[in-house]
Design a protein around this motif. Structure first.
Motif, PDB file in Angstrom:
ATOM      1  N   SER A  30      18.170   9.726 -98.915  1.00 13.09           N
ATOM      2  CA  SER A  30      18.033   9.283 -97.658  1.00 13.09           C
ATOM      3  C   SER A  30      19.374   9.283 -96.950  1.00 13.09           C
ATOM      4  CB  SER A  30      17.792   7.772 -97.747  1.00 13.09           C
ATOM      5  OG  SER A  30      16.517   7.741 -98.353  1.00 13.09           O
ATOM      6  N   PRO A  31      19.227   9.142 -95.585  1.00 11.76           N
ATOM      7  CA  PRO A  31      20.953   9.275 -95.089  1.00 11.76           C
ATOM      8  C   PRO A  31      21.488   7.828 -94.944  1.00 11.76           C
ATOM      9  CG  PRO A  31      18.993   8.905 -93.360  1.00 11.76           C
ATOM     10  CD  PRO A  31      18.238   9.384 -94.658  1.00 11.76           C
ATOM     11  N   SER A  32      22.476   7.687 -94.859  1.00 12.22           N
ATOM     12  CA  SER A  32      23.376   6.501 -94.667  1.00 12.22           C
ATOM     13  C   SER A  32      22.696   5.743 -93.398  1.00 12.22           C
ATOM     14  CB  SER A  32      24.652   6.554 -94.864  1.00 12.22           C
ATOM     15  OG  SER A  32      25.062   6.880 -95.902  1.00 12.22           O
ATOM     16  N   ALA A  33      22.948   6.520 -92.238  1.00 15.80           N
ATOM     17  CA  ALA A  33      22.752   5.940 -90.847  1.00 15.80           C
ATOM     18  C   ALA A  33      22.286   7.003 -90.070  1.00 15.80           C
ATOM     19  CB  ALA A  33      23.820   5.320 -90.439  1.00 15.80           C
ATOM     20  N   MET A  34      21.361   6.545 -89.095  1.00 16.16           N
ATOM     21  CA  MET A  34      21.079   7.412 -88.071  1.00 16.16           C
ATOM     22  C   MET A  34      21.343   6.847 -86.692  1.00 16.16           C
ATOM     23  SD  MET A  34      17.485   9.459 -89.328  1.00 16.16           S
ATOM     24  CE  MET A  34      17.665  10.705 -88.132  1.00 16.16           C
ATOM     25  N   ALA A  35      21.444   7.752 -85.663  1.00 16.36           N
ATOM     26  CA  ALA A  35      21.693   7.233 -84.307  1.00 16.36           C
ATOM     27  C   ALA A  35      21.251   7.860 -83.127  1.00 16.36           C
ATOM     28  CB  ALA A  35      23.375   7.065 -84.167  1.00 16.36           C
ATOM     29  N   TRP A  36      21.202   7.294 -82.044  1.00 17.07           N
ATOM     30  CA  TRP A  36      20.839   7.907 -80.797  1.00 17.07           C
ATOM     31  C   TRP A  36      22.330   8.137 -79.834  1.00 17.07           C
ATOM     32  CZ3 TRP A  36      16.346  10.446 -79.973  1.00 17.07           C
ATOM     33  CH2 TRP A  36      15.456  10.199 -80.620  1.00 17.07           C
ATOM     34  N   PHE A  47      27.403   6.962 -77.156  1.00 16.27           N
ATOM     35  CA  PHE A  47      26.631   6.391 -78.245  1.00 16.27           C
ATOM     36  C   PHE A  47      25.640   5.293 -77.472  1.00 16.27           C
ATOM     37  CE2 PHE A  47      25.569   3.891 -81.889  1.00 16.27           C
ATOM     38  CZ  PHE A  47      25.517   2.718 -81.783  1.00 16.27           C
ATOM     39  N   VAL A  48      24.486   5.428 -77.990  1.00 12.15           N
ATOM     40  CA  VAL A  48      23.367   4.468 -77.694  1.00 12.15           C
ATOM     41  C   VAL A  48      23.160   3.282 -78.547  1.00 12.15           C
ATOM     42  CG1 VAL A  48      21.070   4.441 -76.763  1.00 12.15           C
ATOM     43  CG2 VAL A  48      22.551   6.333 -76.052  1.00 12.15           C
ATOM     44  N   ALA A  49      22.688   3.750 -79.830  1.00  7.74           N
ATOM     45  CA  ALA A  49      21.954   2.803 -80.937  1.00  7.74           C
ATOM     46  C   ALA A  49      22.246   3.404 -82.229  1.00  7.74           C
ATOM     47  CB  ALA A  49      20.628   2.448 -80.409  1.00  7.74           C
ATOM     48  N   ARG A  50      22.365   2.585 -83.176  1.00  5.70           N
ATOM     49  CA  ARG A  50      22.557   3.292 -84.637  1.00  5.70           C
ATOM     50  C   ARG A  50      21.625   2.202 -85.457  1.00  5.70           C
ATOM     51  NH1 ARG A  50      24.036  -1.222 -87.642  1.00  5.70           N
ATOM     52  NH2 ARG A  50      26.061  -1.802 -87.074  1.00  5.70           N
ATOM     53  N   ILE A  51      21.356   2.971 -86.414  1.00  3.81           N
ATOM     54  CA  ILE A  51      20.532   1.932 -87.480  1.00  3.81           C
ATOM     55  C   ILE A  51      21.082   2.595 -88.790  1.00  3.81           C
ATOM     56  CG2 ILE A  51      18.610   3.536 -87.676  1.00  3.81           C
ATOM     57  CD1 ILE A  51      16.559   1.280 -87.922  1.00  3.81           C
ATOM     58  N   ILE A  52      21.281   1.365 -89.814  1.00  2.00           N
ATOM     59  CA  ILE A  52      21.469   1.602 -91.021  1.00  2.00           C
ATOM     60  C   ILE A  52      20.390   1.828 -91.755  1.00  2.00           C
ATOM     61  CG2 ILE A  52      22.829   0.631 -93.069  1.00  2.00           C
ATOM     62  CD1 ILE A  52      24.587   1.102 -90.842  1.00  2.00           C
ATOM     63  N   TRP A  53      20.240   3.089 -92.489  1.00  2.00           N
ATOM     64  CA  TRP A  53      18.729   3.369 -93.153  1.00  2.00           C
ATOM     65  C   TRP A  53      18.495   2.422 -94.025  1.00  2.00           C
ATOM     66  CZ3 TRP A  53      16.078   6.734 -90.423  1.00  2.00           C
ATOM     67  CH2 TRP A  53      14.959   7.190 -90.917  1.00  2.00           C
ATOM     68  N   VAL A  64      22.898  -0.840 -73.214  1.00  2.00           N
ATOM     69  CA  VAL A  64      21.319  -0.656 -73.710  1.00  2.00           C
ATOM     70  C   VAL A  64      20.934  -1.845 -74.253  1.00  2.00           C
ATOM     71  CG1 VAL A  64      21.600   1.671 -73.498  1.00  2.00           C
ATOM     72  CG2 VAL A  64      21.624   0.492 -75.543  1.00  2.00           C
ATOM     73  N   LYS A  65      21.923  -2.977 -74.690  1.00  2.00           N
ATOM     74  CA  LYS A  65      21.670  -4.000 -75.438  1.00  2.00           C
ATOM     75  C   LYS A  65      20.513  -4.768 -74.605  1.00  2.00           C
ATOM     76  CE  LYS A  65      24.911  -5.345 -77.823  1.00  2.00           C
ATOM     77  NZ  LYS A  65      25.903  -6.012 -78.163  1.00  2.00           N
ATOM     78  N   GLY A  66      19.132  -5.342 -75.435  1.00  2.00           N
ATOM     79  CA  GLY A  66      18.285  -6.014 -74.897  1.00  2.00           C
ATOM     80  C   GLY A  66      17.082  -5.023 -74.025  1.00  2.00           C
ATOM     81  N   ARG A  67      17.457  -4.001 -73.951  1.00  3.47           N
ATOM     82  CA  ARG A  67      16.524  -3.109 -73.042  1.00  3.47           C
ATOM     83  C   ARG A  67      15.791  -1.889 -74.168  1.00  3.47           C
ATOM     84  NH1 ARG A  67      18.048   0.332 -69.193  1.00  3.47           N
ATOM     85  NH2 ARG A  67      20.158   0.493 -70.110  1.00  3.47           N
ATOM     86  N   PHE A  68      16.909  -1.505 -74.930  1.00 11.60           N
ATOM     87  CA  PHE A  68      16.570  -0.517 -76.180  1.00 11.60           C
ATOM     88  C   PHE A  68      16.444  -1.217 -77.420  1.00 11.60           C
ATOM     89  CE2 PHE A  68      18.590   3.326 -73.775  1.00 11.60           C
ATOM     90  CZ  PHE A  68      17.959   3.123 -72.599  1.00 11.60           C
ATOM     91  N   GLU A  89      20.716   5.123 -64.216  1.00 11.39           N
ATOM     92  CA  GLU A  89      21.916   5.329 -65.073  1.00 11.39           C
ATOM     93  C   GLU A  89      21.523   5.902 -66.569  1.00 11.39           C
ATOM     94  OE1 GLU A  89      22.461   3.793 -61.375  1.00 11.39           O
ATOM     95  OE2 GLU A  89      21.478   2.848 -63.096  1.00 11.39           O
ATOM     96  N   ASP A  90      20.237   5.693 -67.135  1.00 12.42           N
ATOM     97  CA  ASP A  90      19.680   6.063 -68.214  1.00 12.42           C
ATOM     98  C   ASP A  90      19.490   7.681 -68.166  1.00 12.42           C
ATOM     99  OD1 ASP A  90      18.179   3.168 -68.442  1.00 12.42           O
ATOM    100  OD2 ASP A  90      19.915   3.620 -69.376  1.00 12.42           O
ATOM    101  N   THR A  91      19.511   8.064 -67.261  1.00 10.10           N
ATOM    102  CA  THR A  91      19.124   9.763 -67.293  1.00 10.10           C
ATOM    103  C   THR A  91      20.068  10.490 -67.761  1.00 10.10           C
ATOM    104  OG1 THR A  91      18.025   9.583 -65.075  1.00 10.10           O
ATOM    105  CG2 THR A  91      18.943  11.512 -65.607  1.00 10.10           C
ATOM    106  N   ALA A  92      19.594  11.170 -69.044  1.00 12.66           N
ATOM    107  CA  ALA A  92      20.595  12.028 -69.757  1.00 12.66           C
ATOM    108  C   ALA A  92      19.841  12.901 -70.718  1.00 12.66           C
ATOM    109  CB  ALA A  92      21.617  11.320 -70.754  1.00 12.66           C
ATOM    110  N   VAL A  93      20.313  13.955 -71.615  1.00  6.25           N
ATOM    111  CA  VAL A  93      19.860  14.194 -72.382  1.00  6.25           C
ATOM    112  C   VAL A  93      19.985  13.537 -73.991  1.00  6.25           C
ATOM    113  CG1 VAL A  93      19.701  16.320 -74.280  1.00  6.25           C
ATOM    114  CG2 VAL A  93      20.060  16.762 -71.926  1.00  6.25           C
ATOM    115  N   TYR A  94      19.115  12.876 -74.384  1.00  5.72           N
ATOM    116  CA  TYR A  94      19.232  12.252 -75.674  1.00  5.72           C
ATOM    117  C   TYR A  94      19.168  12.992 -77.080  1.00  5.72           C
ATOM    118  CZ  TYR A  94      18.838   8.030 -72.699  1.00  5.72           C
ATOM    119  OH  TYR A  94      19.024   7.105 -72.087  1.00  5.72           O
ATOM    120  N   PHE A  95      20.136  12.798 -77.807  1.00  4.09           N
ATOM    121  CA  PHE A  95      20.111  13.351 -79.008  1.00  4.09           C
ATOM    122  C   PHE A  95      20.215  12.449 -80.340  1.00  4.09           C
ATOM    123  CE2 PHE A  95      21.677  17.366 -77.692  1.00  4.09           C
ATOM    124  CZ  PHE A  95      22.536  17.137 -76.276  1.00  4.09           C
ATOM    125  N   CYS A  96      19.551  12.820 -81.211  1.00  3.61           N
ATOM    126  CA  CYS A  96      19.420  11.974 -82.628  1.00  3.61           C
ATOM    127  C   CYS A  96      20.311  12.640 -83.565  1.00  3.61           C
ATOM    128  CB  CYS A  96      18.077  11.754 -83.223  1.00  3.61           C
ATOM    129  SG  CYS A  96      17.306  13.260 -83.925  1.00  3.61           S
TER     130      CYS A  96
END
Length: 124
Positions: A30-36, A47-53, A64-68, A89-96
């Protein structure tokens, strides 16, 4: 070799919603963390968001807080990004991305594996 594949991008009107997915394969642990992250034309990767796996604990950029909402499904090896109240303003290429550390996770350099990206376009 870990492979990450994003999906769910598209064109949406301002105020609309999209749900991005990031499916992982090739893991041996398992990863330690992942992000967008996201990158708009002519701008740096952001940076958009991250999660501790292990715990599922999320973290968000102020923009993006409160929306994503970031989440993950351990059984499916998949991470999600629910995006609501989208604006142009959210228009972009999103990467994980996947990290083997839980330190300094808003820094793209901490991530070892990246997906190819999915385009999100928000029209006004």
């Amino acid at each position: 070799q870990v492979q990450l594949v994003e999906s769910g991008g598209g064109l949406v009107q301002a105020g609309g919603s999209l749900r991005l997915s990031c499916a992982a394969s090739g893991r041996t642990s398992s990863p330690s963390a992942m992000a967008w992250f996201r990158q708009a034309p002519g701008k740096e990767r952001e940076f958009v968001a991250r999660i501790i796996w292990s715990s599922g604990m999320p973290g968000y950029a102020d923009s993006v807080k409160g929306r994503f909402t970031i989440s993950r499904d351990n059984a499916k090896n998949t991470m999600y990004l629910q995006m609501n109240s989208l604006n142009p303003e959210d228009t972009a290429v999103y990467f994980c991305a996947e990290a083997i550390t839980t330190w300094d996770l808003s820094n793209w350099a901490r991530y070892n594996y990246w997906g190819q990206g999915t385009q999100v376009t928000v029209s006004s």
